[in-house]
Design an enzyme around this catalytic site. Structure first.
Site, PDB file in Angstrom:
ATOM      1  N   LYS A  50       1.951  -1.724   0.897  1.00 51.47           N
ATOM      2  CA  LYS A  50       3.437  -2.050   0.764  1.00 51.47           C
ATOM      3  C   LYS A  50       4.025  -3.766  -0.050  1.00 51.47           C
ATOM      4  O   LYS A  50       4.277  -3.041  -0.458  1.00 51.47           O
ATOM      5  CB  LYS A  50       3.254  -1.932   1.806  1.00 51.47           C
TER       6      LYS A  50
ATOM      7  N   LYS B 194      -7.420  -9.378   5.059  1.00 54.06           N
ATOM      8  CA  LYS B 194      -6.142  -9.641   5.204  1.00 54.06           C
ATOM      9  C   LYS B 194      -5.945 -11.524   4.761  1.00 54.06           C
ATOM     10  O   LYS B 194      -4.938 -12.538   4.188  1.00 54.06           O
ATOM     11  CB  LYS B 194      -5.447  -9.814   6.404  1.00 54.06           C
TER      12      LYS B 194
ATOM     13  N   LYS C  96      -6.979   0.791  -2.941  1.00 54.50           N
ATOM     14  CA  LYS C  96      -5.185   0.956  -1.910  1.00 54.50           C
ATOM     15  C   LYS C  96      -4.357   1.278  -2.442  1.00 54.50           C
ATOM     16  O   LYS C  96      -4.202   0.060  -2.337  1.00 54.50           O
ATOM     17  CB  LYS C  96      -6.082   1.723  -0.913  1.00 54.50           C
TER      18      LYS C  96
END
Ligand code: AMP
Ligand code: TRP
Length: 324
Positions: free
Chosen positions: A196, A110, A193
């Site tokens: 979104k 993040k 992966k």
């Protein structure tokens, strides 16, 4: 046995969310008492739009319902509507060594994604997740495998709390897809992966044309043999996994069917399998969209039911700690 899970209202769900987690929720609710949450307090730890977040919550709940989460069986909540989530998070933060959080892979990911957003909330993210789960003394948590480090922290915190203040929380088990689908990979980079952020995924609401286009232009591996080999053929292996999860056909059957046929035919068929696999969901979702009041009602009812459990458990926590 109680089950808790949640997703962030941070953009349209993709087939990774569905195959990795949501599909399992629907199965597991048949056997367990479940609480499913739209975790909006988690969503605000990264940049978000205040004008859109409530709408995103409602969209997420529509996805849950369209996928088959049954509000008569399961409790559906919005995290920020039950203040005990943040209350317990603060309590757990008081016993969380910062070093546990700094080594979590999702924290590093993040920060890479939002370098200017080095906020306490991103670091404390797993503690709020632990609070979500422990608040209901849930023992089962169905998630994709990227969430397993958070489940470990949840158990570490439960154990630490129990040692310090007396036995309160039961051990928690993360439920991931066995075999395949715990991690669906991106269409543009099959070593990452599906997520979104960015256009590298197939959204549950994508039209048949969009799905065909995305699969057609998805990155493929060199060679032409359709073979499951995650190391040398990560893209084809990901396609095989997705096909298998939507069609129910085994990998061996698929490899045999496409032997000597090349990638193009396989990709064409894969698009159709995904389109068919999402048709039911999309139809139900369109139906549900016509009645937005229904979602509000389900959430109000969910909040009431969850609040009762939350109040009781936070009271026990505070008594054990001498706060009450
Ligand atoms: P998020 O989108 O991070 O809120 O994730 C919601 C749920 O979907 C979590 O249980 C994740 O582990 C799961 N999930 C997210 N991305 C994937 C993926 N690419 N493959 C499998 N599961 C996923
Ligand atoms: N951290 C999860 C994710 O990013 C979402 C989440 C928050 C969650 N609280 C939870 C999942 C509790 C399971 C249980 O996807």
């Amino acid at each position: 046995m109680k089950l808790f899970s949640g997703m962030r209202p941070s953009g349209q769900l993709h087939i990774g969310n569905y195959l990795g987690a949501l599909k399992n929720w629907v199965e597991l609710q048949k056997k367990h008492q479940c609480i499913f949450s739209a975790v909006d307090y988690h969503a605000i730890t990264t940049p978000f739009n205040p004008k859109r977040i409530h709408e995103a919550v409602k969209n997420l709940v529509l996805d849950y319902l369209a996928a088959g989460v049954d509000p008569k069986k399961s409790i559906i909540i919005v995290q920020s509507q039950i203040p005990e989530h943040t209350e317990l998070a603060w309590i757990l933060e008081a016993i969380t060594p910062v070093s546990w959080l700094e080594r979590i892979p999702t924290y590093k990911e993040k920060l890479e994604l939002h370098p200017k957003h080095r906020n306490l909330g991103i670091l404390a993210y797993p503690v709020l997740m632990a609070a979500d789960i422990l608040l209901y003394k849930a023992t089962l948590v169905p998630v994709g495998d990227d969430q397993m480090p958070h489940i470990e922290i949840t158990n570490d915190l439960a154990r630490r709390f129990n040692q310090m203040f007396g036995k309160t929380f039961p051990p928690v088990k993360g439920v991931v897809n066995e075999g395949m689908g715990a991690r669906i990979m991106s269409l543009t980079d099959p070593t990452k992966k599906m997520s979104k952020t960015g256009g590298e995924g197939i959204a549950l609401t994508d039209s048949p044309e969009t799905i065909r286009e995305k699969i057609k232009t998805a990155v493929t591996d060199s060679g032409r043999e359709v073979k499951f080999d995650e190391k040398n053929k990560p893209a084809i292996s990901n396609f095989l996994t997705i096909h298998h999860l939507f069609s129910g056909k085994t990998i061996a059957e698929l490899e045999k069917k496409y032997h000597n046929k090349g990638y193009a035919e396989f990709k064409n068929d894969l698009s159709e399998v995904i389109i068919k696999g999402l048709a039911d969901f999309q139809e139900k979702r369109k139906e549900l969209e016509k009645n937005p009041k229904k979602v509000e009602k389900i959430l109000a009812d969910g909040a009431k039911r969850a609040q009762k459990i939350a109040e009781q458990n936070i009271k026990e926590v505070k008594i054990k700690m001498g706060l009450l």
